[in-house]
Design a protein around this motif. Structure first.
Motif, PDB file in Angstrom:
ATOM      1  N   TYR A 110       0.837  -1.198   0.000  1.00  0.00           N
ATOM      2  CA  TYR A 110       0.000   0.000   0.000  1.00  0.00           C
ATOM      3  C   TYR A 110       0.873   1.249   0.000  1.00  0.00           C
ATOM      4  O   TYR A 110       1.832   1.372   0.754  1.00  0.00           O
ATOM      5  CB  TYR A 110      -0.918   0.024   1.227  1.00  0.00           C
ATOM      6  N   ASP A 111       0.524   2.175  -0.887  1.00  0.00           N
ATOM      7  CA  ASP A 111       1.198   3.468  -0.951  1.00  0.00           C
ATOM      8  C   ASP A 111       0.165   4.472  -1.442  1.00  0.00           C
ATOM      9  O   ASP A 111      -0.378   4.327  -2.547  1.00  0.00           O
ATOM     10  CB  ASP A 111       2.397   3.432  -1.895  1.00  0.00           C
ATOM     11  N   SER A 112      -0.125   5.470  -0.612  1.00  0.00           N
ATOM     12  CA  SER A 112      -1.165   6.452  -0.960  1.00  0.00           C
ATOM     13  C   SER A 112      -0.810   7.247  -2.207  1.00  0.00           C
ATOM     14  O   SER A 112      -1.684   7.819  -2.858  1.00  0.00           O
ATOM     15  CB  SER A 112      -1.391   7.408   0.217  1.00  0.00           C
ATOM     16  N   ARG A 113       0.476   7.261  -2.576  1.00  0.00           N
ATOM     17  CA  ARG A 113       0.904   8.027  -3.748  1.00  0.00           C
ATOM     18  C   ARG A 113       0.790   7.230  -5.038  1.00  0.00           C
ATOM     19  O   ARG A 113       0.901   7.787  -6.129  1.00  0.00           O
ATOM     20  CB  ARG A 113       2.353   8.474  -3.554  1.00  0.00           C
ATOM     21  N   ASN A 115      -1.531   4.656  -7.306  1.00  0.00           N
ATOM     22  CA  ASN A 115      -2.917   4.232  -7.483  1.00  0.00           C
ATOM     23  C   ASN A 115      -2.993   2.766  -7.927  1.00  0.00           C
ATOM     24  O   ASN A 115      -2.197   2.311  -8.753  1.00  0.00           O
ATOM     25  CB  ASN A 115      -3.608   5.112  -8.527  1.00  0.00           C
ATOM     26  N   TYR A 161      -5.973  -5.411   6.054  1.00  0.00           N
ATOM     27  CA  TYR A 161      -5.850  -4.507   7.191  1.00  0.00           C
ATOM     28  C   TYR A 161      -5.206  -5.229   8.370  1.00  0.00           C
ATOM     29  O   TYR A 161      -5.445  -6.413   8.601  1.00  0.00           O
ATOM     30  CB  TYR A 161      -7.222  -3.971   7.611  1.00  0.00           C
ATOM     31  N   ASN A 167      -4.050   3.496  13.045  1.00  0.00           N
ATOM     32  CA  ASN A 167      -5.033   3.873  12.034  1.00  0.00           C
ATOM     33  C   ASN A 167      -5.559   2.612  11.361  1.00  0.00           C
ATOM     34  O   ASN A 167      -4.900   2.029  10.503  1.00  0.00           O
ATOM     35  CB  ASN A 167      -4.400   4.815  11.003  1.00  0.00           C
ATOM     36  N   ILE A 170      -6.250   2.342   7.247  1.00  0.00           N
ATOM     37  CA  ILE A 170      -5.184   2.322   6.242  1.00  0.00           C
ATOM     38  C   ILE A 170      -4.685   0.887   6.096  1.00  0.00           C
ATOM     39  O   ILE A 170      -4.184   0.288   7.048  1.00  0.00           O
ATOM     40  CB  ILE A 170      -4.016   3.246   6.655  1.00  0.00           C
TER      41      ILE A 170
END
Length: 532
Positions: A110-113, A115, A161, A167, A170
């Motif tokens: 996972y990397d928010s930057r 997609n 998860y 958090n 995330i």
């Protein structure tokens, strides 16, 4: 002259001894697969190694004297996917493995930057190389190209998860579905090398997330099970062939014309001999790319003939007396069965046939192929379900008619009544055996799914019985024992009867009811009596 089948002449004691012998053989088949420790398949899941691409090297490999530079690789500025190669090198493979099937599982962080699209398409160039034993010992020898291809696969992933972190919304990664990779129907060489490069030019492989690597899942048949399987087929083949020769010999000696049921019995024995022929030994000497297609076609042919025989066997004793006893009298049932078999054959040819030229091809890789495959399988499943319902209805009606017909046996004298009652019981027993074969096939299949899996609970105490191995050898033995039994028990024998009154019934009104006629099987007499 009256024709009897061997089933009608056996006493209950002889029939019981015969059945006990078959039951012992059946148990031996199950024990061979369950206690020899011969697990049918072996699964390995190594991870691809990410290496630096070298334009001056045709192949990137790990050993011997590998040239893979996998230290501190990262996506820096001006770095793209074409600068990297995913490498997997298989350990030594023998032809005892028979086939090799593989999948790849994307490992995405996972990397928010970055997609990850829900309908992302991964496109990659893949090459399969090989070496023989002699080539592998020579450190200067180069890998030879077996096949290269450009493939596209749809990535389907769900977020994973870890609820121990602060958090909880995330994800710490993704769980992705396995992607069909390649399948080798024959193993010609001892060593295989795979180089995979992701294609990201011209808008390809976009929004695939932060892909770090692939898990390579490879499945092959174990060497021990292959040897057990070959030996079983080598022993079973001459036994079933002898039963078929016995049946044909008895038909010739009795000079009996082949009825529809006799023709199907012969075809059933012939298909069983084709299935049992141990031609697999040849694959150890001469690898043949189309052998897997041949194996599945002969297996499908045998099962189709067997199911047709069950349908015809039940329907022959329920069909209306005014109808012609022809093969096509059961057309509406047989069409469903052969329609389902044809669909599965087409699906098999589309999948396996194209893989003869490109082992990386998968009919499930495209939306059109996936939809067509689902339609084929759903139609085949519906046809099979309707067939099973029709077969159950026919069998129930046969039992009901025989039960109602048994009331007419009270008009016989005691000796003749006992003779016909014995024939009725043996006929019912054969029907029950037929049903038992079908039920056991389903039950043992589900047992193998429950107890035999790589993710089974209580791994610290592995089972002493290989349930999947016992299922395969047991069902194989059961079907061959069934074919052997019907070929022997339904082989005709001649009974010289001087007084035909012994084969008639006289009721209380003095009317004579003939249950058979000259040169007619007493078994057919019993079945016709059950429908009148």
């Amino acid at each position: 002259m009256v024709y009897l089948v061997l089933l009608e002449q056996l006493t209950r004691r002889k029939l019981l001894i015969f059945l006990i012998c078959l039951l012992i053989i059946q148990i031996i088949y199950f024990l061979i697969g369950g206690l020899t420790g011969a697990k049918p398949t072996n699964v390995k899941n190594p991870e691809f190694t990410l290496c630096q691409y070298h334009a001056d090297h045709q192949w990137i490999y790990l050993h011997p004297k590998g040239i893979c530079n996998d230290g501190h690789l990262s996506f820096q500025a001006k770095k793209t996917w074409k600068d990297f190669v995913f490498v997997i090198q298989l350990p030594r493979i023998t032809r005892w493995f028979q086939t090799l099937t593989s999948f790849i599982v994307p490992q995405i962080e996972y990397d928010s930057r970055v997609n990850l699209s829900s309908n992302a398409i991964l496109t990659y160039d893949v090459r399969l190389g090989y070496k023989t034993d002699e080539m592998y010992k020579d450190s200067n020898s180069e890998w030879k190209l077996e096949i290269k291809s450009r493939e596209s696969r749809s990535i389907q992933c769900q977020p994973r998860y870890h609820y121990g972190i602060e958090n909880k919304n995330i994800p710490d990664g993704y769980i992705c579905e396995p992607l069909a990779f390649f399948e080798l129907s024959t193993l010609k060489y001892s060593y295989y090398l795979i180089n995979l490069q992701i294609v990201d030019e011209n808008g390809l492989s976009q929004n695939i997330g932060k892909l770090k690597s692939f898990i390579f899942v490879v499945i092959h048949q174990t060497e021990t099970f292959t040897k057990v399987w070959f030996i079983l087929k080598t022993i079973t083949f001459p036994i079933v062939l002898a039963a078929l020769i016995w049946f044909c010999r008895q038909m010739k000696r009795a000079q009996k014309k082949y009825s529809n049921l006799d023709k199907l019995l012969f075809l059933l024995g012939l298909s069983a001999c084709i299935l049992n022929a141990p031609v697999e030994w040849l694959t150890l000497i001469i690898p043949f790319n189309g052998f897997q297609i041949y194996s599945e076609i002969r297996q499908g042919f045998f099962l189709t003939v067997l199911l047709t025989f069950w349908l015809f066997f039940a329907g022959e004793h329920i069909i209306d007396r005014s109808a012609h006893h022809s093969f096509w009298s059961y057309g509406k049932y047989i069409v469903l069965l052969w329609f389902a078999s044809s669909i599965l054959l087409i699906f098999e040819l589309c999948q396996r046939g194209y893989q003869l030229w490109n082992p990386f091809y998968s009919i499930w890789s495209t939306r059109t192929g996936r939809n067509a495959s689902l339609i084929f399988l759903i139609l085949a499943g519906l046809s099979s379900f309707i067939y099973i319902i029709c077969l159950i209805i026919l069998v129930v009606r046969v039992f009901w008619n025989i039960r109602s017909k048994q009331g007419e046996l009270t008009a016989m004298r005691r000796i003749r009544r006992l003779m016909y009652q014995g024939a009725f019981y043996r006929f019912q027993f054969l029907l029950l055996t037929t049903i038992l074969c079908a039920v056991l096939t389903i039950v043992w299949y589900y047992l193998s799914q429950i107890y035999e899996t790589d993710w089974v609970w209580n791994k610290d105490k592995p089972s002493k019985i290989q349930y999947s191995g016992a299922y395969i050898t047991g069902i194989y033995g059961m079907l061959n024992i069934y074919v052997f039994a019907v070929l022997i028990l339904f082989s005709p024998v001649i009974s010289h009867v001087d007084d035909m009154d012994e084969l008639t019934l006289t009721n209380d009104d003095g009317n004579v009811m003939h249950l058979t006629n000259n040169q007619t099987s007493a078994y057919e007499m019993i079945s016709k009596a059950s429908i009148s």
